[in-house]
Design a protein around this motif. Structure first.
Motif, PDB file in Angstrom:
ATOM      1  N   ALA A  65     -21.311 -28.321  -0.745  1.00 13.28           N
ATOM      2  CA  ALA A  65     -21.932 -28.507   0.573  1.00 13.28           C
ATOM      3  C   ALA A  65     -20.942 -27.804   1.895  1.00 13.28           C
ATOM      4  O   ALA A  65     -21.444 -27.499   2.968  1.00 13.28           O
ATOM      5  CB  ALA A  65     -21.861 -30.012   0.895  1.00 13.28           C
ATOM      6  N   THR A  66     -19.528 -27.911   1.555  1.00  9.11           N
ATOM      7  CA  THR A  66     -18.512 -27.096   2.485  1.00  9.11           C
ATOM      8  C   THR A  66     -19.041 -25.783   2.802  1.00  9.11           C
ATOM      9  O   THR A  66     -19.069 -25.261   3.718  1.00  9.11           O
ATOM     10  CB  THR A  66     -17.153 -27.354   1.838  1.00  9.11           C
ATOM     11  N   ALA A  67     -19.216 -25.164   1.649  1.00 10.18           N
ATOM     12  CA  ALA A  67     -19.681 -23.741   1.734  1.00 10.18           C
ATOM     13  C   ALA A  67     -20.600 -23.360   2.574  1.00 10.18           C
ATOM     14  O   ALA A  67     -21.006 -22.439   3.312  1.00 10.18           O
ATOM     15  CB  ALA A  67     -19.913 -23.165   0.305  1.00 10.18           C
ATOM     16  N   GLN A  68     -21.640 -24.344   2.295  1.00  9.21           N
ATOM     17  CA  GLN A  68     -23.202 -24.250   3.157  1.00  9.21           C
ATOM     18  C   GLN A  68     -22.894 -24.566   4.787  1.00  9.21           C
ATOM     19  O   GLN A  68     -23.567 -23.928   5.460  1.00  9.21           O
ATOM     20  CB  GLN A  68     -24.266 -25.183   2.519  1.00  9.21           C
ATOM     21  N   ILE A  69     -22.093 -25.604   4.874  1.00 14.39           N
ATOM     22  CA  ILE A  69     -21.737 -25.957   6.462  1.00 14.39           C
ATOM     23  C   ILE A  69     -20.991 -24.864   7.068  1.00 14.39           C
ATOM     24  O   ILE A  69     -21.265 -24.344   8.218  1.00 14.39           O
ATOM     25  CB  ILE A  69     -20.691 -27.374   6.342  1.00 14.39           C
ATOM     26  N   ARG A  70     -19.872 -24.232   6.182  1.00 12.97           N
ATOM     27  CA  ARG A  70     -19.249 -23.264   6.978  1.00 12.97           C
ATOM     28  C   ARG A  70     -20.131 -21.895   7.060  1.00 12.97           C
ATOM     29  O   ARG A  70     -19.871 -21.132   8.008  1.00 12.97           O
ATOM     30  CB  ARG A  70     -18.021 -22.796   5.874  1.00 12.97           C
TER      31      ARG A  70
END
Length: 207
Positions: A65-70
């Motif tokens: 999820a972090t990767a997608q947000i970034r």
């Protein structure tokens, strides 16, 4: 005012975090999420300054999820907040683009200081996490000669673009065996994925 999205699937933990944050004059909780997918959706629509992200989330793990947000909102900072502190878990969060990695057992003031630091463009890492990253960064990769002949075979086929299943069929081994060989290659070359393993092997003259 620091705008924060709290993403945690445990109701009590989520409520506790919201109460802690909302008691601060310079913090505003703009939303909460109970799954990784929901965290991504809210982060991309509400564009908070900081997302407090649990690492183990339903539907989509916190690191993914972090990767997608970034990727979708580079200006949104993410702080991983979790009980997990294994090397693999830490690296997954950091490599996904998290700006902070704090432990749920940390004192409240340490958590608040970490959030404020990340919102200001700094990095916030729990002492244990920082020590691990320093140790890992200072450890040189094992020499190319440490790769076994079979690991080299697998790496060459990865470079040729074959999937794990295709590599297993070519070498007459199971797909799980191929994955095991790849994990050993990653560890020995000090890399985290297939692409970097191939490029690192080329740098070292293995391929």
């Amino acid at each position: 005012m620091i705008r924060i999205l709290v993403a945690d699937d445990h109701p009590i933990v989520r409520a506790g975090l919201v109460a802690l944050l909302e008691a601060e004059d310079d913090v505003e909780v703009v939303g909460t999420a109970t799954t990784g997918v929901e965290a991504v959706e809210q982060a991309l629509t509400k564009r908070p300054d900081v997302v407090l992200m649990d690492l183990r989330m339903p539907e989509l793990d916190g690191d993914a999820a972090t990767a997608q947000i970034r990727a979708g909102a580079p200006e949104v900072k993410v702080v991983i907040l979790t009980t997990y502190e294994s090397d693999d878990a830490i690296l997954a969060g950091v490599e996904a683009g998290a700006s902070g990695y704090l432990l749920k057992a940390a004192p409240e003031q340490e958590l608040l200081a970490g959030v404020r630091a990340v919102a200001a463009g700094e990095v916030a890492l729990a002492p244990r996490v920082a020590a691990m990253l320093v140790t890992r960064a200072s450890r040189p990769p094992e020499p190319a000669s440490a790769l076994s002949p079979r690991e080299l075979d697998v790496l060459r086929l990865v470079a040729d673009g074959l999937s794990n299943r295709a590599i297993g069929e070519r070498l007459f081994v199971g797909e799980s065996t191929v994955k095991t060989h790849l994990l050993h290659v990653f560890a020995k070359l000090d890399v985290a994925d297939r692409t970097r393993a191939v490029t690192r092997a080329m740098e070292l003259g293995i391929l």
